[in-house]
Write an enzyme that holds these catalytic residues in place. Sequence first.
Site, short mmCIF file in Angstrom:
data_model
loop_
_atom_site.label_atom_id
_atom_site.label_comp_id
_atom_site.label_asym_id
_atom_site.label_seq_id
_atom_site.Cartn_x
_atom_site.Cartn_y
_atom_site.Cartn_z
N HIS A 279 65.36 43.41 -2.14
CA HIS A 279 66.41 44.21 -2.78
C HIS A 279 67.67 43.40 -3.10
O HIS A 279 68.07 43.35 -4.27
CB HIS A 279 66.70 45.44 -1.91
CG HIS A 279 67.95 46.18 -2.29
ND1 HIS A 279 68.08 46.83 -3.51
CD2 HIS A 279 69.13 46.36 -1.65
CE1 HIS A 279 69.29 47.37 -3.58
NE2 HIS A 279 69.95 47.11 -2.47
N HIS B 284 75.26 41.84 -0.03
CA HIS B 284 75.96 43.12 -0.16
C HIS B 284 75.61 44.16 0.90
O HIS B 284 76.42 45.00 1.22
CB HIS B 284 75.81 43.68 -1.58
CG HIS B 284 74.52 44.42 -1.82
ND1 HIS B 284 73.37 43.79 -2.23
CD2 HIS B 284 74.20 45.73 -1.69
CE1 HIS B 284 72.41 44.68 -2.35
NE2 HIS B 284 72.87 45.87 -2.03
N GLU C 116 76.94 46.27 6.30
CA GLU C 116 76.64 47.65 6.62
C GLU C 116 75.36 47.79 7.45
O GLU C 116 75.30 48.61 8.36
CB GLU C 116 76.50 48.47 5.33
CG GLU C 116 76.60 49.96 5.62
CD GLU C 116 76.40 50.81 4.39
OE1 GLU C 116 76.28 50.24 3.29
OE2 GLU C 116 76.38 52.04 4.55
N ASP C 117 74.37 46.99 7.15
CA ASP C 117 73.04 47.25 7.73
C ASP C 117 72.54 46.23 8.75
O ASP C 117 71.46 46.40 9.30
CB ASP C 117 71.98 47.32 6.61
CG ASP C 117 72.20 48.51 5.69
OD1 ASP C 117 72.90 49.45 6.12
OD2 ASP C 117 71.70 48.48 4.56
N ASP D 199 73.36 47.32 -7.82
CA ASP D 199 72.73 47.87 -6.62
C ASP D 199 72.09 49.23 -6.96
O ASP D 199 70.93 49.49 -6.67
CB ASP D 199 73.82 48.02 -5.54
CG ASP D 199 73.29 48.59 -4.25
OD1 ASP D 199 72.16 48.26 -3.86
OD2 ASP D 199 74.03 49.37 -3.60
N ASP E 154 65.05 62.76 -36.06
CA ASP E 154 65.02 62.51 -37.48
C ASP E 154 65.90 61.37 -37.96
O ASP E 154 65.61 60.73 -38.95
CB ASP E 154 65.44 63.79 -38.21
CG ASP E 154 64.48 64.09 -39.33
OD1 ASP E 154 63.31 63.73 -39.19
OD2 ASP E 154 64.91 64.66 -40.34
MN MN Z 1 71.94 47.81 -1.64
#
Ligand code: MN
Length: 453
Positions: free
Chosen positions: A74, A99, A103-104, A165, A285
């Site tokens: 990712h 990134h 956070e993770d 992201d 059209d």
């Molecule tokens: Mn992410």
Amino acid sequence: MSTSDPAINKVAEKVQVDLVKEKAEILRRYRGLLRAIPGERSAEDSRLIRKAFNIAVEAHKDQRRKTGEPYIYHPIAVARICAEEIGLGTTSVVAALLHDTVEDTDLTLDDVKDLFGPTVTTIIDGLTKISGMQFQTDSVQAENFRKVLMTLSQDVRVILIKLADRLHNMRTLDSMARDKQLKIASETSYLYAPMAHRLGLYNIKSELEDLSLKFQEPDTYSDISQRLKKGEAVRKRFISRFIMPIREAMEKEGFKFQIKGRPKSVYSIYNKMQKKHVSFDEVYDVFAVRIIIDTRPELEKADCWKVYSIVTDFYQPNPDRLRDWIALPKATGYESLHTTVMSPGGRWVEVQIRSVRMDEIAEMGVAAHYRYKDNEEHSSALDNWLGRIREVLEDPGSNALDFVNDFKLNLFSDEIVVFTPNGEMRSLPANATALDFAYEIHTRSVGIALVPR
Ligand code: MN
């Protein structure tokens, strides 16, 4: 059970093979990213990107995406979108690779600061903050939102990386649960697509809109895309007949150019059908053609009008539909000459005329514009662009209100306290526990074996 049990050994072998394969795949994707970065790279740039990659690989090594794939796919994909589809450079690639780490994973903002300095840290901090925000869609708090945007626009790369992201998350939304899909898709169409539009990222905006519709209204989406596919052959035949005389005349005049038939996006058709209460056929059209001329900057305006004159030699223009965004570019930086002409078969065709430079701006946003300025480094060019965005945001008389009104959401603070749609106050998670983890990675260069030297 002993380890000589053949069944267990088989499993162990299989897992090992998969890991080896995965490692190779991670490297393959990393090399793809390197190739996608525009312009030349200094040795220092290469070193920084490799360092960010190694740290991200190590930090995410035990995590997997919903698809079962290694998580690191990712951030690599997000970094690649930044480079390839937005045209951003080293700092953004580094920040994109990292990134999700603060956070993770166990990596802290202080770690990032020690390893990469203040700029990357500011960007990651901004990204971590946005990801904790709860967006409210039923009331407008323009002023608050403007403040937050101003904070973020201290470095607009925060918003750009966030868009990359989101784009990758939308591209891989299939593996999520249905309720998550709907939440993410509505947030995307409500907030991120307009944001991409505002920043002049036409292709990203259009893909975000299409993907949102695909998950929000799957039946409508598949109906329109099937009809589009069915009409494709007819459209192509018509367009190639339509452009034939234009092509010949332009060649005679010595133009270097490209003519493209422009397929409409599913969402743009859906949107027109809704807004104007018309059928698919009525929207479909109007065909569109784009003529992109390769010309010198000082000639591009005159050349665009020359091409206009050629086009209208063959086809009658509708005087109400002439748009000169060359003399007066749009706020997004968009420049182009548009006219709608009548074909012999009685069908209206929109013709867009622009230079290669204008086309890049139209596709990649204003960031592309500054690449054409002479005697300027890419990085300082980007700074100019960020400065312009800031100006727009800070000037209450200009487009700031428009900018804000495009995003109907409610943010009460640019710090750490936010409100959920139910009105509950929520604080963002405090910084993760500080570990000396990253410092250790840095000094011992763990993970460097993943990268070919
Ligand atoms: Mn992410």
